[in-house]
Design a protein around this motif. Structure first.
Motif, PDB file in Angstrom:
ATOM      1  N   VAL A  21     -52.501  68.560   2.353  1.00  0.00           N
ATOM      2  CA  VAL A  21     -51.890  69.022   1.094  1.00  0.00           C
ATOM      3  C   VAL A  21     -50.379  69.222   1.292  1.00  0.00           C
ATOM      4  CG1 VAL A  21     -51.777  70.946  -0.561  1.00  0.00           C
ATOM      5  CG2 VAL A  21     -54.001  70.081   0.196  1.00  0.00           C
ATOM      6  N   VAL A  22     -49.997  69.829   2.429  1.00  0.00           N
ATOM      7  CA  VAL A  22     -48.566  70.065   2.695  1.00  0.00           C
ATOM      8  C   VAL A  22     -47.828  68.728   2.783  1.00  0.00           C
ATOM      9  CG1 VAL A  22     -46.897  70.982   4.367  1.00  0.00           C
ATOM     10  CG2 VAL A  22     -48.969  72.277   3.839  1.00  0.00           C
ATOM     11  N   ALA A  92     -63.108  69.032  -5.120  1.00  0.00           N
ATOM     12  CA  ALA A  92     -64.227  68.581  -5.951  1.00  0.00           C
ATOM     13  C   ALA A  92     -64.169  69.333  -7.265  1.00  0.00           C
ATOM     14  CB  ALA A  92     -65.534  68.884  -5.234  1.00  0.00           C
ATOM     15  N   ALA A  93     -65.040  68.921  -8.192  1.00  0.00           N
ATOM     16  CA  ALA A  93     -65.062  69.559  -9.506  1.00  0.00           C
ATOM     17  C   ALA A  93     -65.271  71.065  -9.359  1.00  0.00           C
ATOM     18  CB  ALA A  93     -66.160  68.948 -10.351  1.00  0.00           C
ATOM     19  N   VAL A 116     -48.958  72.332  -9.594  1.00  0.00           N
ATOM     20  CA  VAL A 116     -49.135  70.904  -9.308  1.00  0.00           C
ATOM     21  C   VAL A 116     -50.325  70.766  -8.359  1.00  0.00           C
ATOM     22  CG1 VAL A 116     -48.058  68.933  -8.138  1.00  0.00           C
ATOM     23  CG2 VAL A 116     -46.681  70.411  -9.609  1.00  0.00           C
ATOM     24  N   PHE A 117     -51.262  69.883  -8.721  1.00  0.00           N
ATOM     25  CA  PHE A 117     -52.443  69.680  -7.867  1.00  0.00           C
ATOM     26  C   PHE A 117     -52.358  68.338  -7.165  1.00  0.00           C
ATOM     27  CE2 PHE A 117     -53.854  72.476 -11.287  1.00  0.00           C
ATOM     28  CZ  PHE A 117     -54.394  73.506 -10.542  1.00  0.00           C
ATOM     29  N   VAL A 118     -52.702  68.348  -5.889  1.00  0.00           N
ATOM     30  CA  VAL A 118     -52.839  67.070  -5.191  1.00  0.00           C
ATOM     31  C   VAL A 118     -54.303  66.942  -4.773  1.00  0.00           C
ATOM     32  CG1 VAL A 118     -50.452  66.931  -4.394  1.00  0.00           C
ATOM     33  CG2 VAL A 118     -52.134  68.058  -2.941  1.00  0.00           C
ATOM     34  N   MET A 119     -54.785  65.707  -4.736  1.00  0.00           N
ATOM     35  CA  MET A 119     -56.185  65.484  -4.383  1.00  0.00           C
ATOM     36  C   MET A 119     -56.351  65.367  -2.884  1.00  0.00           C
ATOM     37  SD  MET A 119     -57.819  63.171  -7.363  1.00  0.00           S
ATOM     38  CE  MET A 119     -58.782  62.299  -6.190  1.00  0.00           C
ATOM     39  N   ALA A 120     -57.424  65.984  -2.405  1.00  0.00           N
ATOM     40  CA  ALA A 120     -57.732  65.939  -0.971  1.00  0.00           C
ATOM     41  C   ALA A 120     -57.917  64.494  -0.522  1.00  0.00           C
ATOM     42  CB  ALA A 120     -59.024  66.695  -0.714  1.00  0.00           C
TER      43      ALA A 120
END
Ligand code: ADP
Length: 162
Positions: A21-22, A92-93, A116-120
């Motif tokens: 994520v970082v 995940a959801a 702000v979201f980032v996907m794993a």
């Protein structure tokens, strides 16, 4: 002024999912400030100092990354660091409901700060600090899930619980 995001979490302990994520955050922002939350409500296994030290050891010499402990309001921490965004990861959801509530509440507290979201990364979608602790406490191998400095401490948990 350079573009800064706050990445808050409990980091109990920091995992390779958090590191991912970082890294994604650094592609979007000049600076990522990792806020290690005291979070007594979650009853962390590792104390705040240890969690901070492990995050520091993970990102030693990494330009653009700063690590701070915090116990107050997240938006206040973001304001102190002149951050324009809060960075979070989605696996995940099941993460969504809580993240949605937190982002909405933080927007209400300070509408200038964007979450702000980032996907794993696909191979880390199943990685959580809780599973890492559980597997380690039963003597399982978590070397591929955590940064190297975390491993000796996880070995202690497994010795403690026999
Ligand atoms: P919190 O108690 O605030 O949820 P965590 O340390 O569990 O703190 O997680 C911090 C953030 O990192 C959350 O946004 C979480 O969804 C995200 N995260 C945790 N593990 C991963 C992973 N494997 N991949 C992507 N994001 C992750």
């Amino acid at each position: 002024m350079n573009n800064c995001a706050i990445y808050p979490g409990t980091f109990d302990p920091v995992s390779l999912g958090h590191v991912d994520v970082v890294r994604r955050g650094l592609r979007l922002f000049d600076r990522v400030v990792i806020g290690v939350a005291e979070n007594p409500g979650k009853h962390p296994v590792f104390d705040l100092d240890t969690r901070v030290q492990l995050v520091q050891a993970t990102f030693t010499g990494e330009p653009g990354v700063e690590i701070v402990p915090f116990s107050g309001l997240l938006v206040q921490l973001a304001q102190q660091h002149h951050a324009s965004a809060i960075l979070r990861g989605l696996r995940a959801a099941s993460d969504f409901e809580y993240e949605f509530q937190m982002a909405t509440m933080n927007r209400r507290l300070d509408s200038e700060i964007e979450t702000v979201f980032v996907m794993a990364r696909e191979d880390y979608t199943f990685v959580s600090s809780r599973f890492i602790r559980e597997i380690a406490s039963m003597g399982g191998d978590v070397a591929s899930l955590v940064p190297a400095p975390v491993l000796p401490l996880l070995k202690q948990i497994s010795t403690r619980s026999g």
